[in-house]
Design a protein around this motif. Sequence first.
Motif, short mmCIF file in Angstrom:
data_model
loop_
_atom_site.label_atom_id
_atom_site.label_comp_id
_atom_site.label_asym_id
_atom_site.label_seq_id
_atom_site.Cartn_x
_atom_site.Cartn_y
_atom_site.Cartn_z
N ASP A 240 0.84 -1.20 0.00
CA ASP A 240 0.00 0.00 0.00
C ASP A 240 0.88 1.25 0.00
O ASP A 240 1.83 1.33 0.79
CB ASP A 240 -0.89 -0.02 1.25
N PRO A 241 0.59 2.22 -0.86
CA PRO A 241 1.34 3.49 -0.83
C PRO A 241 1.27 4.18 0.52
O PRO A 241 2.20 4.92 0.90
CB PRO A 241 0.67 4.33 -1.92
N ASN A 242 0.18 3.97 1.26
CA ASN A 242 0.02 4.62 2.56
C ASN A 242 0.95 4.04 3.62
O ASN A 242 1.10 4.63 4.70
CB ASN A 242 -1.43 4.51 3.03
N ASN B 127 -8.64 3.68 11.60
CA ASN B 127 -8.30 4.37 12.84
C ASN B 127 -7.81 3.30 13.81
O ASN B 127 -8.58 2.43 14.21
CB ASN B 127 -9.53 5.09 13.40
N VAL B 128 -6.53 3.34 14.15
CA VAL B 128 -5.96 2.25 14.94
C VAL B 128 -6.53 2.23 16.35
O VAL B 128 -6.60 1.16 16.98
CB VAL B 128 -4.42 2.35 14.96
N TYR B 129 -6.95 3.38 16.87
CA TYR B 129 -7.50 3.41 18.22
C TYR B 129 -8.90 2.78 18.24
O TYR B 129 -9.24 2.07 19.19
CB TYR B 129 -7.52 4.84 18.74
N LEU B 130 -9.67 3.05 17.20
CA LEU B 130 -10.96 2.38 17.07
C LEU B 130 -10.75 0.89 16.84
O LEU B 130 -11.46 0.06 17.43
CB LEU B 130 -11.75 2.99 15.91
N LYS B 131 -9.77 0.55 16.02
CA LYS B 131 -9.52 -0.86 15.74
C LYS B 131 -9.07 -1.60 17.00
O LYS B 131 -9.34 -2.80 17.16
CB LYS B 131 -8.46 -1.02 14.66
N GLY B 132 -8.40 -0.90 17.89
CA GLY B 132 -8.02 -1.53 19.15
C GLY B 132 -9.22 -2.07 19.89
O GLY B 132 -9.17 -3.16 20.48
N SER C 271 -2.30 7.78 13.12
CA SER C 271 -3.12 6.62 13.46
C SER C 271 -4.58 6.97 13.71
O SER C 271 -5.43 6.08 13.78
CB SER C 271 -2.54 5.92 14.70
N VAL C 272 -4.87 8.26 13.83
CA VAL C 272 -6.26 8.69 13.99
C VAL C 272 -7.04 8.50 12.69
O VAL C 272 -8.24 8.26 12.70
CB VAL C 272 -6.31 10.16 14.45
N ILE C 273 -6.34 8.57 11.56
CA ILE C 273 -7.03 8.49 10.27
C ILE C 273 -6.59 7.28 9.44
O ILE C 273 -7.12 7.06 8.35
CB ILE C 273 -6.81 9.77 9.44
N ILE C 274 -5.63 6.50 9.93
CA ILE C 274 -5.14 5.33 9.20
C ILE C 274 -4.94 4.19 10.18
O ILE C 274 -4.51 4.40 11.32
CB ILE C 274 -3.82 5.64 8.46
N ASP C 275 -5.23 3.00 9.73
CA ASP C 275 -5.03 1.81 10.55
C ASP C 275 -3.57 1.38 10.45
O ASP C 275 -3.13 0.86 9.42
CB ASP C 275 -5.96 0.69 10.07
N THR C 276 -2.80 1.59 11.51
CA THR C 276 -1.38 1.22 11.54
C THR C 276 -1.14 -0.06 12.32
O THR C 276 -0.01 -0.35 12.70
CB THR C 276 -0.55 2.36 12.17
N ASP C 277 -2.19 -0.84 12.55
CA ASP C 277 -2.09 -1.99 13.44
C ASP C 277 -1.04 -3.01 13.00
O ASP C 277 -0.29 -3.53 13.81
CB ASP C 277 -3.46 -2.68 13.57
N HIS C 278 -0.97 -3.30 11.71
CA HIS C 278 -0.03 -4.31 11.22
C HIS C 278 1.12 -3.69 10.44
O HIS C 278 1.72 -4.37 9.60
CB HIS C 278 -0.76 -5.35 10.37
N TRP C 279 1.45 -2.45 10.71
CA TRP C 279 2.61 -1.83 10.08
C TRP C 279 3.86 -2.33 10.78
O TRP C 279 4.05 -2.09 11.98
CB TRP C 279 2.53 -0.31 10.15
N ARG C 280 4.72 -3.01 10.07
CA ARG C 280 5.93 -3.58 10.67
C ARG C 280 6.80 -2.51 11.32
O ARG C 280 7.32 -2.71 12.42
CB ARG C 280 6.74 -4.35 9.62
#
Length: 451
Positions: free
Chosen positions: A200-202, A355-360, A411-420
Amino acid sequence: MRRLLHRELVDPLRPQDPVSDAVPPVQYGECLLSTLAAPLVRIPHLRVPRALTVRGLGNGSLWLAAFLSGFVIREPAPYELYMALLSVVWLGCGLKLRREFGPLIICMMLYIAGGIASIPMAQVQGDAMMYIAVSGFLAITAIFYAAILADDPDRFRIIQSGYTFSAVLVSAIGIAGYFNLFPGADYFTLYERARGTFQDPNVFGPFLVLPTLLLIQTLLRGPVFRHLHLLVPISILLLGIFLSFSRGAWVVLFAGVMIIYFLALVTEQSSRRRARLLFLGLAGVVAVLAFLAAALSIDTVDQMFHQRAKLVQDYDGARLGRFARYSLGFQMVMDYPLGLGPLEFNKHFPEDEHNVYLKGFTTYGWLGGTVYIFLAIWTFCSLVPLLFKSRPWTGFAQCLFAVFTAHLILSVIIDTDHWRHMYMFYGLAWGLIGADKLDRKRMRRANSRPT
């Protein structure tokens, strides 16, 4: 130019005490055969090159780990397979899990525990289990990096070298893909955006920011003319970030540069050098404007830039767009203490959480969501005191703090949960926090000894 770049990126792996390749004869005048026949114990000058020692091999393996972090175009990526083996080997060789970075270990364990408890809530158990298994592996990599740096904080040079080398190469691949410089190069693009060796470019864009900050900081702190060669990798990295057309990456870069520039100004005691920093800042702004003007002179780049530069896209402000899903998602998880289950959110809404905080909360339940926010705040607050201490790794800590803080905002606007690299940042941060605690303990013990 090539020698200077090679020195910047590869020198951390070189032995500090190089030795000659040939083994000197046991006794002056003896022939080569008699030398080889002599017992090893009779060769007083024989020394194993440091690069071939266990420590040298360990440092080389760590450099390769940082380098492979930039190649995640398929899962499982080489990085996962390599890190799984490397973690086992290092732990088997005595790598210590210290109490100084215990908060990271405990929070990661609780975070994954929340994910495991959420698995029964998922409709597809197999996919849910695999997702949490990947999360668990990434948590282990964070703990690994923390243990590595806490044990020897000077290893940051090795990680910095491997990461920078990888980022420059990955960025060059992304640029080549965007401009289709070789047959099949468009494989390294997605939706007419550079993605390099990422899915993903993001993710591609933000990955390039930390080495960019490290190189910019070197220009700010050191003699400019001595480091002019760094403009080459900096330009490659900046162009890669720009061509990712990731608004998040642009925000991370801007915020990171502002933070390290501010820290450079407030920590500089010489008024002369502070004036120099102001001049370099002005020169940097002019250079960026010239860079943008040159890039936007290309029609395809100009069109994509104006499309992506909008603060709010159509899919952000729609009825069930990104921002609406935040509110509805948090309302929904209030009724699900264990969460919705891994990979379940997009079955209730058109897209994922972003949103990684929501995904949490949706994926790891109330336990995981709360713990993640707690860990993020704890890490941020623990890093702040390190920014103003005189340590060999202070500059690295400042850049890490800048990019970590920017990622927390992102992380408020992007899901960074599985970003290495995000898990790497957590590990590096707690490694430096642990190293600082150990240094203070040693100083207290030294001061308490009777003189």
